[in-house]
Design a protein around this motif. Structure first.
Motif, PDB file in Angstrom:
ATOM      1  N   MET A 209       0.820  -1.217   0.000  1.00 15.91           N
ATOM      2  CA  MET A 209       0.000   0.000   0.000  1.00 15.91           C
ATOM      3  C   MET A 209       0.852   1.264   0.000  1.00 15.91           C
ATOM      4  N   GLY A 210       2.153   1.130   0.240  1.00 15.66           N
ATOM      5  CA  GLY A 210       3.056   2.275   0.179  1.00 15.66           C
ATOM      6  C   GLY A 210       3.118   3.057   1.468  1.00 15.66           C
ATOM      7  N   SER A 211       4.341   3.264   1.953  1.00 15.40           N
ATOM      8  CA  SER A 211       4.522   4.028   3.184  1.00 15.40           C
ATOM      9  C   SER A 211       5.985   4.450   3.325  1.00 15.40           C
ATOM     10  N   LEU A 212       6.203   5.566   4.037  1.00 13.21           N
ATOM     11  CA  LEU A 212       7.557   6.025   4.363  1.00 13.21           C
ATOM     12  C   LEU A 212       7.768   6.045   5.871  1.00 13.21           C
ATOM     13  N   ALA A 213       6.927   5.293   6.599  1.00 17.32           N
ATOM     14  CA  ALA A 213       6.963   5.335   8.063  1.00 17.32           C
ATOM     15  C   ALA A 213       8.275   4.815   8.628  1.00 17.32           C
ATOM     16  N   ALA A 214       8.867   3.811   7.984  1.00 17.98           N
ATOM     17  CA  ALA A 214      10.072   3.181   8.540  1.00 17.98           C
ATOM     18  C   ALA A 214      11.338   3.603   7.805  1.00 17.98           C
ATOM     19  N   ILE A 215      11.305   4.746   7.134  1.00 14.99           N
ATOM     20  CA  ILE A 215      12.447   5.184   6.338  1.00 14.99           C
ATOM     21  C   ILE A 215      13.628   5.554   7.234  1.00 14.99           C
ATOM     22  N   THR A 216      14.839   5.283   6.765  1.00 12.76           N
ATOM     23  CA  THR A 216      16.065   5.605   7.513  1.00 12.76           C
ATOM     24  C   THR A 216      17.016   6.389   6.603  1.00 12.76           C
ATOM     25  N   PRO A 217      18.013   7.056   7.172  1.00 12.60           N
ATOM     26  CA  PRO A 217      18.999   7.745   6.321  1.00 12.60           C
ATOM     27  C   PRO A 217      19.678   6.803   5.331  1.00 12.60           C
ATOM     28  N   GLN A 218      19.922   5.558   5.739  1.00 13.51           N
ATOM     29  CA  GLN A 218      20.545   4.577   4.844  1.00 13.51           C
ATOM     30  C   GLN A 218      19.664   4.277   3.636  1.00 13.51           C
ATOM     31  N   ASP A 219      18.349   4.241   3.846  1.00 15.56           N
ATOM     32  CA  ASP A 219      17.425   4.013   2.731  1.00 15.56           C
ATOM     33  C   ASP A 219      17.534   5.122   1.688  1.00 15.56           C
ATOM     34  N   VAL A 220      17.630   6.359   2.168  1.00 18.51           N
ATOM     35  CA  VAL A 220      17.737   7.500   1.259  1.00 18.51           C
ATOM     36  C   VAL A 220      19.045   7.435   0.474  1.00 18.51           C
ATOM     37  N   ASP A 322       2.740  14.349   4.364  1.00 20.09           N
ATOM     38  CA  ASP A 322       2.352  15.149   5.530  1.00 20.09           C
ATOM     39  C   ASP A 322       0.907  14.865   5.933  1.00 20.09           C
ATOM     40  N   LEU A 323       0.030  14.758   4.928  1.00 20.19           N
ATOM     41  CA  LEU A 323      -1.367  14.420   5.217  1.00 20.19           C
ATOM     42  C   LEU A 323      -1.471  13.023   5.826  1.00 20.19           C
ATOM     43  N   ALA A 324      -0.678  12.079   5.299  1.00 21.45           N
ATOM     44  CA  ALA A 324      -0.709  10.709   5.812  1.00 21.45           C
ATOM     45  C   ALA A 324      -0.321  10.655   7.280  1.00 21.45           C
ATOM     46  N   ARG A 325       0.571  11.556   7.701  1.00 21.35           N
ATOM     47  CA  ARG A 325       1.039  11.555   9.091  1.00 21.35           C
ATOM     48  C   ARG A 325       0.059  12.236  10.031  1.00 21.35           C
ATOM     49  N   CYS A 326      -0.722  13.192   9.506  1.00 21.87           N
ATOM     50  CA  CYS A 326      -1.458  14.088  10.405  1.00 21.87           C
ATOM     51  C   CYS A 326      -2.980  14.025  10.295  1.00 21.87           C
ATOM     52  N   VAL A 327      -3.514  13.453   9.201  1.00 19.67           N
ATOM     53  CA  VAL A 327      -4.950  13.578   8.975  1.00 19.67           C
ATOM     54  C   VAL A 327      -5.776  12.640   9.848  1.00 19.67           C
ATOM     55  N   ALA A 328      -5.163  11.581  10.394  1.00 20.33           N
ATOM     56  CA  ALA A 328      -5.904  10.625  11.219  1.00 20.33           C
ATOM     57  C   ALA A 328      -5.053  10.204  12.411  1.00 20.33           C
ATOM     58  N   SER A 329      -5.678   9.490  13.339  1.00 21.05           N
ATOM     59  CA  SER A 329      -4.956   9.044  14.530  1.00 21.05           C
ATOM     60  C   SER A 329      -3.905   7.984  14.199  1.00 21.05           C
ATOM     61  N   VAL A 330      -4.128   7.226  13.121  1.00 27.83           N
ATOM     62  CA  VAL A 330      -3.122   6.272  12.638  1.00 27.83           C
ATOM     63  C   VAL A 330      -2.662   6.724  11.256  1.00 27.83           C
ATOM     64  N   GLU A 331      -1.439   6.350  10.922  1.00 28.44           N
ATOM     65  CA  GLU A 331      -0.887   6.790   9.639  1.00 28.44           C
ATOM     66  C   GLU A 331      -1.564   6.070   8.486  1.00 28.44           C
ATOM     67  N   ILE A 332      -1.973   6.861   7.473  1.00 22.21           N
ATOM     68  CA  ILE A 332      -2.646   6.315   6.297  1.00 22.21           C
ATOM     69  C   ILE A 332      -1.599   5.959   5.245  1.00 22.21           C
ATOM     70  N   PRO A 333      -1.676   4.767   4.629  1.00 26.03           N
ATOM     71  CA  PRO A 333      -0.723   4.418   3.557  1.00 26.03           C
ATOM     72  C   PRO A 333      -0.780   5.417   2.402  1.00 26.03           C
ATOM     73  N   LEU A 334       0.377   5.698   1.829  1.00 24.02           N
ATOM     74  CA  LEU A 334       0.469   6.697   0.760  1.00 24.02           C
ATOM     75  C   LEU A 334      -0.350   6.301  -0.463  1.00 24.02           C
ATOM     76  N   GLY A 335      -0.345   4.992  -0.799  1.00 25.65           N
ATOM     77  CA  GLY A 335      -1.064   4.550  -1.986  1.00 25.65           C
ATOM     78  C   GLY A 335      -2.552   4.843  -1.932  1.00 25.65           C
TER      79      GLY A 335
END
Length: 358
Positions: A209-220, A322-335
């Protein structure tokens, strides 16, 4: 009489040159505004999230990296800003720019505004690679590497199989891409079917479903290299996409080696798409709708369209994240969010009969 005609022709050329110069300046003004908007979204993205960071603290934290400012804020804020927020912001802009540039290049190459980066099976192949990596309990780097490799394999299969069919090369390439994508999607479904429903299946489903929740500097750092390797040649060759979009015969008449150019565009676009998908999971619609927005702003000239798509794609996906992080109590998948935004917009385009750039 001939002198008058010569003067008239010279005047027309001068007028045309002035109009082109004015049009180019207008486009650069629009790009400057888009860069300003992207920078504003970039800055405003730092305070957003579960752990609030006030603007004054954010300014002090960033300034402390350059100037000797005494630390009057908790050490946790440094970790949040530099280890959590900054990599995620860079990743969102990187993935959005890569998908938008790939989409614009594919649409120009295939002369079709409905084409997106996953048309040749790259996203389906990358999704299968990630699902397989999760199923076999690979670490994060292993999952990304598997996703990246299978994305490239899918497009290579599409390209080499399509060359065996002696019909319209563009049509055959698209149809082969659909078939290869279906094959990899079916394989992904099979992995989901046999996966542990309490552990592996939720992880595979969430990743797809797509997400950047677990992204790290190494991933970038891992993703930026293939994205640059694909993006720089596309940027250099962007003016040739104008010729390629005219059609096969016209491009060959102008001295362009269309087969080699098409192969370069496919390789570069696929490299960027596979790298982006390996970082973020499957994020649809970005490569489809962002080039349309760019055409509406600056027109169909790829000399301006490609950089505009890059800027707009990065800013757009960062705003969605930004919307995925803030629009709901749980993070919404980007997809989910990109589909909710993209589908109604595309429906509007179909109903209104508009095309990008009009």
């Amino acid at each position: 009489m001939s002198d008058g005609m010569t003067v008239g022709k010279a005047g027309k050329k001068l007028g045309l040159a002035k109009r082109l110069k004015t049009k180019t300046l207008k486009h650069w003004h629009k790009e400057a505004i888009l860069v300003g908007i992207a920078l504003l979204i970039f800055i405003l993205s730092f305070p957003l999230g579960r752990y609030p960071v006030s603007p004054d603290n954010l300014f002090l934290i960033l300034a402390a990296k350059i100037f000797p400012i005494p630390h009057t804020w908790p050490a946790t804020m440094d970790i949040v800003v530099f280890n959590v927020r900054l990599p995620r912001i860079f990743a969102a802009m990187l993935v959005g720019a890569a998908l938008a540039a790939s989409g614009a290049a594919y649409q120009g190459m295939f002369k079709n505004p409905l084409v997106s980066p996953d048309i040749l099976g790259a996203s389906a192949g990358a999704g299968f690679g990630a699902a397989m990596g999760i199923y076999f309990s690979f670490n994060v780097f292993g999952i990304q590497l598997s996703s990246f490799i299978f994305g490239l394999i899918a497009v290579m299969l599409t390209y080499f199989i399509s060359r065996k069919v002696r019909l319209d090369p563009t049509l055959v390439l698209v149809l082969t891409g659909v078939l290869v994508g279906t094959m990899f999607s079916s394989a992904t479904s099979l992995i989901k079917f046999v996966a542990d429903p309490y552990d592996k299946l939720p992880a595979i489903t969430f990743w797809l479903m797509g997400s950047l929740a677990a992204i790290t500097p190494q991933d970038v750092l891992t993703g930026i290299i293939p994205i640059l390797l694909g993006g720089i040649p596309l940027y250099i060759l962007r003016w040739r996409l104008n010729v390629l979009s005219l059609g096969e015969e016209e491009a060959m008449a102008m001295g362009l080696e269309t087969r080699k150019l098409r192969l370069v565009v496919i390789l570069c676009s696929t490299l960027m798409t596979a790298a982006a998908v390996s970082i973020s999971g499957l994020v649809g619609w970005v490569g489809l709708i962002v080039p349309h927005w760019a055409r509406m702003i600056v027109g169909p000239n790829y000399k301006i369209l490609l950089p505009t798509s890059i800027i707009l794609g990065g800013a757009y996906l960062l705003l969605v994240d930004d919307l995925a992080r803030c629009v709901a109590s749980v993070e919404i998948p980007l997809g989910i969010l990109t589909a909710l935004i993209g589908a109604p917009f595309f429906f509007y385009l179909l109903v209104s009969g508009r095309k990008g750039g009009e």
